[in-house]
Design a protein around this motif. Sequence first.
Motif, PDB file in Angstrom:
ATOM      1  N   GLY A   1       0.806  -1.221   0.000  1.00  0.00           N
ATOM      2  CA  GLY A   1       0.000   0.000   0.000  1.00  0.00           C
ATOM      3  C   GLY A   1       0.836   1.265   0.000  1.00  0.00           C
ATOM      4  N   THR A   2       2.024   1.154  -0.562  1.00  0.00           N
ATOM      5  CA  THR A   2       2.952   2.287  -0.620  1.00  0.00           C
ATOM      6  C   THR A   2       3.045   2.697  -2.086  1.00  0.00           C
ATOM      7  OG1 THR A   2       4.106   1.449   1.310  1.00  0.00           O
ATOM      8  CG2 THR A   2       5.349   2.934  -0.109  1.00  0.00           C
ATOM      9  N   ILE A   3       2.540   3.893  -2.382  1.00  0.00           N
ATOM     10  CA  ILE A   3       2.367   4.251  -3.800  1.00  0.00           C
ATOM     11  C   ILE A   3       3.711   4.459  -4.488  1.00  0.00           C
ATOM     12  CG2 ILE A   3       1.275   5.907  -5.383  1.00  0.00           C
ATOM     13  CD1 ILE A   3      -0.645   4.255  -3.558  1.00  0.00           C
ATOM     14  N   PRO A   4       4.009   3.664  -5.535  1.00  0.00           N
ATOM     15  CA  PRO A   4       5.296   3.833  -6.208  1.00  0.00           C
ATOM     16  C   PRO A   4       5.314   5.045  -7.141  1.00  0.00           C
ATOM     17  CG  PRO A   4       4.097   1.989  -7.165  1.00  0.00           C
ATOM     18  CD  PRO A   4       3.252   2.514  -6.044  1.00  0.00           C
ATOM     19  N   ILE A   5       6.410   5.762  -7.090  1.00  0.00           N
ATOM     20  CA  ILE A   5       6.654   6.868  -8.033  1.00  0.00           C
ATOM     21  C   ILE A   5       7.826   6.403  -8.878  1.00  0.00           C
ATOM     22  CG2 ILE A   5       7.352   9.280  -8.235  1.00  0.00           C
ATOM     23  CD1 ILE A   5       6.187   9.686  -5.409  1.00  0.00           C
ATOM     24  N   VAL A   6       7.558   6.114 -10.141  1.00  0.00           N
ATOM     25  CA  VAL A   6       8.581   5.447 -10.955  1.00  0.00           C
ATOM     26  C   VAL A   6       8.800   6.160 -12.279  1.00  0.00           C
ATOM     27  CG1 VAL A   6       7.954   3.190  -9.986  1.00  0.00           C
ATOM     28  CG2 VAL A   6       6.946   3.901 -12.158  1.00  0.00           C
ATOM     29  N   ARG A   7       9.989   5.963 -12.822  1.00  0.00           N
ATOM     30  CA  ARG A   7      10.220   6.445 -14.180  1.00  0.00           C
ATOM     31  C   ARG A   7       9.683   5.382 -15.140  1.00  0.00           C
ATOM     32  NH1 ARG A   7      14.699   6.413 -17.705  1.00  0.00           N
ATOM     33  NH2 ARG A   7      14.133   7.796 -19.407  1.00  0.00           N
ATOM     34  N   ALA A   8       9.025   5.827 -16.206  1.00  0.00           N
ATOM     35  CA  ALA A   8       8.389   4.883 -17.133  1.00  0.00           C
ATOM     36  C   ALA A   8       9.437   4.204 -18.009  1.00  0.00           C
ATOM     37  CB  ALA A   8       7.361   5.609 -17.993  1.00  0.00           C
ATOM     38  N   THR A   9      10.075   3.197 -17.440  1.00  0.00           N
ATOM     39  CA  THR A   9      11.068   2.437 -18.199  1.00  0.00           C
ATOM     40  C   THR A   9      11.013   0.974 -17.759  1.00  0.00           C
ATOM     41  OG1 THR A   9      13.411   2.303 -18.809  1.00  0.00           O
ATOM     42  CG2 THR A   9      12.942   2.916 -16.553  1.00  0.00           C
ATOM     43  N   GLY A  10      11.364   0.065 -18.668  1.00  0.00           N
ATOM     44  CA  GLY A  10      11.464  -1.364 -18.342  1.00  0.00           C
ATOM     45  C   GLY A  10      10.284  -1.887 -17.543  1.00  0.00           C
ATOM     46  N   GLY A  11      10.595  -2.694 -16.537  1.00  0.00           N
ATOM     47  CA  GLY A  11       9.562  -3.325 -15.721  1.00  0.00           C
ATOM     48  C   GLY A  11       8.778  -2.341 -14.871  1.00  0.00           C
ATOM     49  N   LEU A  12       9.342  -1.164 -14.627  1.00  0.00           N
ATOM     50  CA  LEU A  12       8.603  -0.146 -13.863  1.00  0.00           C
ATOM     51  C   LEU A  12       7.373   0.264 -14.665  1.00  0.00           C
ATOM     52  CD1 LEU A  12      11.555   2.116 -12.621  1.00  0.00           C
ATOM     53  CD2 LEU A  12      10.338   0.345 -11.354  1.00  0.00           C
ATOM     54  N   ASP A  13       7.576   0.437 -15.956  1.00  0.00           N
ATOM     55  CA  ASP A  13       6.462   0.833 -16.809  1.00  0.00           C
ATOM     56  C   ASP A  13       5.434  -0.285 -16.925  1.00  0.00           C
ATOM     57  OD1 ASP A  13       5.130   2.687 -18.396  1.00  0.00           O
ATOM     58  OD2 ASP A  13       5.952   1.848 -20.242  1.00  0.00           O
TER      59      ASP A  13
END
Length: 478
Positions: free
Chosen positions: A395-407
């Motif tokens: 329940g911890t909102i991820p802030i990610v760069r839109a690349t690879g598996g993050l996207d």
Amino acid sequence: MKILLASSEVYPFSKTGGLADMVGALGRALVNAGHEAVIVTPLYRGIREKYPAMRKVDWRFDLPLGLTNVQADLWELNRTGEAKIYFVDHPAYFDRAGIYLENHISYADNAERFIFFSKCVVNLARYLPWRPDVVHVHDWQVALVPALVLQQKIAGWGNPPATCLTIHNLAYQGVFPAEAFALTNLPESIFNTEGAEFFGLLNCLKAGIAFADFITTVSPRYAREITTEEFGCGLDGVLRRRQSVLTGILNGVDYAEWNTTKNPHLVKPFSVGRMAGKKINKLELQKELGLPADESIPLFGTISRLAEQKGVDIQLGALAEMLNTNMQFVLLGSGSQEYERGYRDLARHFPRKVAVHFGYNETLAHRIEAGSDFFLMPSRFEPCGLNQMYSLRYGTIPIVRATGGLDDSVLDWTQNAKFATGIKFSEYNSRSLAKAIRKALVLFSQPKLFQACRRNAMKADFSWDRTVHDYIEVYQQR
Ligand code: ADP
């Protein structure tokens, strides 16, 4: 099917990153799906003491390594519901303080250590009475296995297993001086641009890409990215050549390990329907790390290797700007000393807002995942990434760069307002990340929206039971 998994790291026996988590979990998932999976890995310092149930196997490796022969022993451990695991025991190679390095310096004999280990893998694949259908190797340390299998096939090994190479991170290729090639005892004819050679050097991963029957990587988007010059780390050409056997399969999460309801590391359990426990984890984390314990302050966390790949530079820039607002940041990391210094400076600048912890700490990793409101993962590139998926479950909102598996694993508002699970940004710079953090602060200030996002995140399912079938499909192409 019968699958032999080979890796230089397997959780819970050894781990420097996501590779260990993945191999440990894949082994179990294959067993759960009704297959026979066996894992082989080196016997590093301390493992035997921790697992007294381990038994020595009546097996002696005696294998050529260049002009000499090298011997090693074999141990096995059987655990219920898990893949059987073999440990290659060569104290001079593996009974050391580190896995690959010590005091930030790689061991000078890494080529020798892992070429020998690769040969042990092939030896087991060939001579174990349990005959694997597939040898599935992970990363550069065992990427010479497909070439070694092929060579033995030519020399008379009838019907050898298919080989599958998983690339967990193309940035680590196992590149060594050309002389190291002699240790492989492979024919000189494969030391060329089509094979194991890379600008006059031995490149273990390249050999794997060239000779494996199948290649996988740990997310669909990364599978596409690595065939481009931008992400190809010099190997995009050979990857494009082998594109017909290249698949991207998103890693699963081991929810037996990474869960919020039965987790010995957490102060209080919680779940979608019972979120009070998350608040207590947050307050305890703030206290534990010496920050003001206040539920109303948005808490951002990061757990990471401190390497260029992880976007440390833009994170330091964005945080320096954003920490002037009402927020807190906690870091658990280890790696580059320069980056450690950067975070230490940040903590000195904002002593009541920033807490940093250097080193490896499994318990703290779970507590940061559970206690934070947001998780920052601004990677320059990310083959899969596990922490953003752990964050979702916690329940911890991820802030990610839109690349690879993050996207592939996080859904942003702009993609789907109803089912959004996190916040994404695209451009690799501090400004874009700072903007994403600002969005997070707005989200935090709107409890209804924030709760909805949390619910979506916690319900997202990245279990291995789904993913494992994609691997079986690859294996069955043999
Ligand atoms: P990578 O494999 O590139 O390091 P991943 O996100 O795939 O990145 O996996 C990282 C794994 O290592 C996660 O399980 C994460 O919790 C763990 N990890 C990273 N750094 C630390 C640390 N300092 N202490 C404990 N666990 C860590």
